[in-house]
Write a protein that holds these residues in place. Structure first.
Motif, short mmCIF file in Angstrom:
data_model
loop_
_atom_site.label_atom_id
_atom_site.label_comp_id
_atom_site.label_asym_id
_atom_site.label_seq_id
_atom_site.Cartn_x
_atom_site.Cartn_y
_atom_site.Cartn_z
N LYS A 125 29.85 26.61 32.11
CA LYS A 125 31.05 25.89 31.65
C LYS A 125 32.20 25.99 32.65
O LYS A 125 33.34 25.69 32.31
N LEU A 126 31.91 26.41 33.85
CA LEU A 126 32.95 26.58 34.86
C LEU A 126 33.51 25.23 35.30
O LEU A 126 32.77 24.33 35.69
N LEU A 127 34.82 25.09 35.23
CA LEU A 127 35.52 23.91 35.72
C LEU A 127 36.03 24.20 37.13
O LEU A 127 36.39 25.34 37.44
N LEU A 128 36.09 23.19 37.97
CA LEU A 128 36.61 23.40 39.31
C LEU A 128 38.05 23.91 39.26
O LEU A 128 38.45 24.73 40.08
N SER A 129 38.82 23.44 38.28
CA SER A 129 40.21 23.91 38.16
C SER A 129 40.24 25.41 37.84
O SER A 129 41.13 26.13 38.32
N ASP A 134 40.83 31.08 39.89
CA ASP A 134 40.19 32.35 40.26
C ASP A 134 40.50 32.69 41.72
O ASP A 134 40.89 33.81 42.05
N ILE A 135 40.33 31.71 42.60
CA ILE A 135 40.56 31.95 44.02
C ILE A 135 42.02 32.31 44.28
O ILE A 135 42.32 33.26 45.01
N ALA A 136 42.93 31.59 43.65
CA ALA A 136 44.36 31.89 43.82
C ALA A 136 44.68 33.30 43.33
O ALA A 136 45.44 34.03 43.96
N SER A 137 44.08 33.71 42.20
CA SER A 137 44.30 35.06 41.66
C SER A 137 43.74 36.12 42.61
O SER A 137 44.37 37.17 42.82
N LEU A 138 42.57 35.87 43.18
CA LEU A 138 41.96 36.83 44.09
C LEU A 138 42.76 36.97 45.39
O LEU A 138 42.96 38.08 45.88
N VAL A 139 43.24 35.85 45.92
CA VAL A 139 44.06 35.90 47.13
C VAL A 139 45.36 36.64 46.83
O VAL A 139 45.81 37.48 47.63
N ALA A 140 45.97 36.36 45.68
CA ALA A 140 47.21 37.06 45.30
C ALA A 140 46.97 38.56 45.17
O ALA A 140 47.80 39.38 45.58
N TRP A 141 45.81 38.95 44.59
CA TRP A 141 45.47 40.37 44.46
C TRP A 141 45.39 41.03 45.84
O TRP A 141 45.91 42.12 46.05
N LEU A 142 44.73 40.35 46.78
CA LEU A 142 44.63 40.90 48.14
C LEU A 142 46.00 41.03 48.79
O LEU A 142 46.32 42.05 49.39
N VAL A 164 36.58 23.99 47.13
CA VAL A 164 37.49 24.44 46.07
C VAL A 164 38.53 25.39 46.65
O VAL A 164 39.70 25.35 46.28
N ALA A 165 38.14 26.25 47.59
CA ALA A 165 39.09 27.18 48.20
C ALA A 165 40.19 26.43 48.95
O ALA A 165 41.36 26.80 48.88
N LEU A 166 39.82 25.36 49.63
CA LEU A 166 40.84 24.56 50.31
C LEU A 166 41.81 23.94 49.32
O LEU A 166 43.02 23.92 49.54
N ARG A 167 41.31 23.47 48.20
CA ARG A 167 42.17 22.90 47.16
C ARG A 167 43.06 23.97 46.56
O ARG A 167 44.22 23.72 46.27
#
Length: 170
Positions: A125-129, A134-142, A164-167
């Motif tokens: 059920k994963l949406l690209l949004s 998730d990616i934004a949260s992981l980058v912020a955590w780093l 998706v990471a580029l978006r």
């Protein structure tokens, strides 16, 4: 079978087709132990993203940081943080990359896909949004991690996760 490319004005139709039988080879499953040649620190992490808890591993070189860091993302399918798919072999390509980068003085973060390992949610059920969040949260955590040079956080992604990471970072 019909193949068409309207933009190029191409249409090809094959009406008679015979399917040849073949024996499907059994998958090769290998389990390998991945080790580092240098001392490193691995920390299991959890972090909330878009209503789901993501589980991962932060790997850092031993010694005084802060270090540049790389977020390692696998394709959108069911894959654990080490890069192993449920039906594939256990060669752990993401962990191998994390250890190699630690030897070069680079920290990494790798996570289980949603619905795999320590990550909640359902991969079906994963949406690209949601993946973007998730990616934004992981980058912020780093960037917020004191062991990481905030201005030197990079993303490595395979498959659709690259798009998706580029978006997410746009």
């Amino acid at each position: 079978v019909q193949v068409s490319m309207p933009r190029d004005g191409f249409v090809s139709i094959l009406q008679e087709i015979e399917y040849a039988s073949f024996d499907k080879a059994a998958p090769v499953v290998r389990q390998e132990t991945v080790t580092s040649r240098v001392a490193l620190t691995e920390t299991k992490i959890t972090l909330a993203s878009d209503g789901v808890t993501l589980g991962g591993t932060f790997t850092a070189p031993e010694g005084a940081g802060p270090f540049p860091a790389l977020l390692i993302l696998q394709d959108l399918g069911k894959t654990d943080r080490d890069g192993n798919a449920p039906a594939g072999g256990g060669v752990s390509p993401s962990r191998q990359l994390a250890y190699l980068l630690a030897e070069e003085g680079i920290a990494t973060l790798r996570v289980d896909s949603r619905g795999v390992g320590q990550s909640g949610g359902e991969s079906e059920k994963l949406l690209l949004s949601s993946r973007e969040k998730d990616i934004a949260s992981l980058v912020a955590w780093l960037r917020a991690n004191p062991a990481v040079k905030a201005g030197q956080v990079f993303v490595y992604a395979s498959g659709l996760s690259g798009w998706v990471a580029l978006r997410a970072e746009a």
